[in-house]
Design a protein around this motif. Structure first.
Motif, PDB file in Angstrom:
ATOM      1  N   LYS A 231       0.833  -1.210   0.000  1.00  0.00           N
ATOM      2  CA  LYS A 231       0.000   0.000   0.000  1.00  0.00           C
ATOM      3  C   LYS A 231       0.859   1.247   0.000  1.00  0.00           C
ATOM      4  O   LYS A 231       1.721   1.413   0.861  1.00  0.00           O
ATOM      5  CB  LYS A 231      -0.906   0.009   1.236  1.00  0.00           C
ATOM      6  N   ASP A 240      -7.119  11.721  -4.987  1.00  0.00           N
ATOM      7  CA  ASP A 240      -7.679  10.687  -5.860  1.00  0.00           C
ATOM      8  C   ASP A 240      -9.212  10.752  -5.882  1.00  0.00           C
ATOM      9  O   ASP A 240      -9.821  11.524  -5.130  1.00  0.00           O
ATOM     10  CB  ASP A 240      -7.192   9.300  -5.425  1.00  0.00           C
ATOM     11  N   GLU A 242     -11.463   8.821  -4.719  1.00  0.00           N
ATOM     12  CA  GLU A 242     -12.084   8.475  -3.440  1.00  0.00           C
ATOM     13  C   GLU A 242     -12.154   9.698  -2.525  1.00  0.00           C
ATOM     14  O   GLU A 242     -13.155   9.948  -1.857  1.00  0.00           O
ATOM     15  CB  GLU A 242     -11.291   7.349  -2.761  1.00  0.00           C
ATOM     16  N   ARG A 265      -2.023   6.111 -10.180  1.00  0.00           N
ATOM     17  CA  ARG A 265      -2.941   4.994  -9.937  1.00  0.00           C
ATOM     18  C   ARG A 265      -2.716   3.871 -10.951  1.00  0.00           C
ATOM     19  O   ARG A 265      -2.725   2.682 -10.604  1.00  0.00           O
ATOM     20  CB  ARG A 265      -4.400   5.481  -9.972  1.00  0.00           C
ATOM     21  N   ALA A 268       0.611   2.104 -10.135  1.00  0.00           N
ATOM     22  CA  ALA A 268       0.436   1.257  -8.950  1.00  0.00           C
ATOM     23  C   ALA A 268      -0.288  -0.033  -9.321  1.00  0.00           C
ATOM     24  O   ALA A 268       0.114  -1.131  -8.899  1.00  0.00           O
ATOM     25  CB  ALA A 268      -0.347   2.018  -7.877  1.00  0.00           C
ATOM     26  N   LYS A 269      -1.328   0.099 -10.142  1.00  0.00           N
ATOM     27  CA  LYS A 269      -2.113  -1.072 -10.548  1.00  0.00           C
ATOM     28  C   LYS A 269      -1.253  -2.075 -11.318  1.00  0.00           C
ATOM     29  O   LYS A 269      -1.341  -3.293 -11.105  1.00  0.00           O
ATOM     30  CB  LYS A 269      -3.307  -0.616 -11.397  1.00  0.00           C
ATOM     31  N   VAL A 273       0.039  -3.048  -6.613  1.00  0.00           N
ATOM     32  CA  VAL A 273      -0.065  -2.373  -5.313  1.00  0.00           C
ATOM     33  C   VAL A 273      -1.191  -1.343  -5.388  1.00  0.00           C
ATOM     34  O   VAL A 273      -1.703  -1.048  -6.471  1.00  0.00           O
ATOM     35  CB  VAL A 273       1.267  -1.691  -4.910  1.00  0.00           C
ATOM     36  N   THR A 274      -1.586  -0.810  -4.230  1.00  0.00           N
ATOM     37  CA  THR A 274      -2.660   0.190  -4.216  1.00  0.00           C
ATOM     38  C   THR A 274      -2.107   1.560  -3.864  1.00  0.00           C
ATOM     39  O   THR A 274      -1.186   1.676  -3.048  1.00  0.00           O
ATOM     40  CB  THR A 274      -3.766  -0.178  -3.207  1.00  0.00           C
ATOM     41  N   SER A 276      -3.380   5.379  -2.466  1.00  0.00           N
ATOM     42  CA  SER A 276      -4.483   6.196  -1.948  1.00  0.00           C
ATOM     43  C   SER A 276      -3.934   7.488  -1.356  1.00  0.00           C
ATOM     44  O   SER A 276      -2.800   7.537  -0.853  1.00  0.00           O
ATOM     45  CB  SER A 276      -5.301   5.439  -0.899  1.00  0.00           C
TER      46      SER A 276
END
Length: 333
Positions: A231, A240, A242, A265, A268-269, A273-274, A276
């Motif tokens: 993460k 982001d 969210e 993003r 990371a994808k 991994v994520t 945020s």
């Protein structure tokens, strides 16, 4: 009451010391006599207008996001606090203003001050404490035996986050100058990368969590130290989708933030991994838990300098240099 206010957004301008009306008290509010306030980089970013699209304050407004003081009045619906209580808080967005002699805050944002801290020490905690708690406990769910990379270990967030991660049982890597290595090791860092000599992404690998507080280049490099399923949590952007949803931003702003964070993003994808973005929020209950950790000795405040109230502009300028070790505090009374 005396207060330091922002008259206009400006990179070079200073805060104006003004006579302002005492805050109005809502039914769920406590009126706090400010004894100390801390200065954060967030204050500088709000002053320059960097966040004006998502934090639209009507000028002139009082700056300041950290406070410790004494309750002098309570609203009719307040149940948690009484007159004379020593408290600390990070007031919620839209109701900031701790660079003043008084502030009214919703009781949900407030907690009793740790009993073993002075007002100045207590004022240094809320914003960085909540940031670290929300990143490592709430978002990362950091567990014993995991590895976490906390950037800028000698800064305000870093000094707190290292101690919290150590309490949670993690192995901690951080970046710091050679002069600050002793400080961060003393707080609990296991690996210290001298950012002036070494590239952290060549030294570190297989990490579960990265707490990013630096620029876009550092954010991208941080992907290299994470293991699959790791993460990447950034407190310095980019915001982001969210975050846009949580803030209830309009369609145009949501689209802008989606575009700003699209690159990181996607990268990371691809790496499994994520990513945020975390913009910390006011939370009195979390501050109560933090107070318990401080009273138990698990975490201690790290205060670099204390300025008198009249020198609030000097305190802000010092924070903007990026040289502070830990927190910078203003003694109001």
């Amino acid at each position: 009451m005396k207060a330091f206010v922002v008259d206009k957004y400006s990179k070079n301008g200073t805060l104006r010391l003004a006579e302002m009306p005492e805050p109005k008290l809502g039914d769920s509010d406590v009126l706090v006599e400010v004894h100390a306030a801390a200065v954060n980089l967030l204050d500088s970013k709000v002053k320059t207008g960097e966040f004006k699209l998502i934090l639209p304050y009507r000028r002139p407004f009082i700056l300041g996001h950290d406070v410790a003081g004494r309750v002098v009045r309570v609203g009719s619906k307040v149940r948690k606090f009484k007159l004379g209580d020593d408290v600390y808080a990070r007031p919620r967005d839209g109701r900031i203003g701790t660079f003043a002699e008084f502030i009214a805050m919703d009781e949900a944002d407030v907690a009793l001050k740790p009993g073993n801290l002075s007002m100045e020490e207590a004022a240094s905690i809320p914003l960085v404490g909540l940031t670290a708690w929300q990143a490592l406990v709430e978002r990362a769910k950091l567990k014993k035996g995991q590895k976490v990379f906390i950037q800028a270990g000698s800064g305000g967030v870093g000094t707190f986050a290292i101690q919290l991660a150590k309490h949670l049982g993690a192995t901690i890597a951080t970046t710091a100058s050679a002069a600050s290595a002793g400080l961060v090791k003393g707080l609990g860092a296991d690996i210290v990368v001298d950012y002036r000599k070494d590239d952290f992404e060549k030294v570190l690998s297989g990490y579960d969590v990265v707490l990013n507080s630096q620029d876009a280049k550092t954010l991208e490099k941080s992907l290299n130290v994470l293991k699959p399923g790791g993460k990447l949590i950034s407190i310095s952007g980019p915001p982001d989708p969210e975050f846009a949803r949580e803030k209830g931003l309009n369609v145009v702003l949501r689209l802008v933030l989606r575009l700003l964070s699209r690159g990181i993003r996607a990268k990371a994808k691809r790496r499994g991994v994520t990513f945020s973005f975390l913009f910390m929020w006011a939370q009195g209950e979390q501050l109560s838990k933090i107070a318990s950790l401080i009273e138990s000795g698990a975490i201690r405040p790290v205060v670099d300098r204390i300025f008198p109230f009249e020198a609030t502009n000097e305190a802000l300028a010092y924070v903007e240099t990026g040289r502070a070790k830990g927190k910078v505090v203003i003694k109001v009374r």
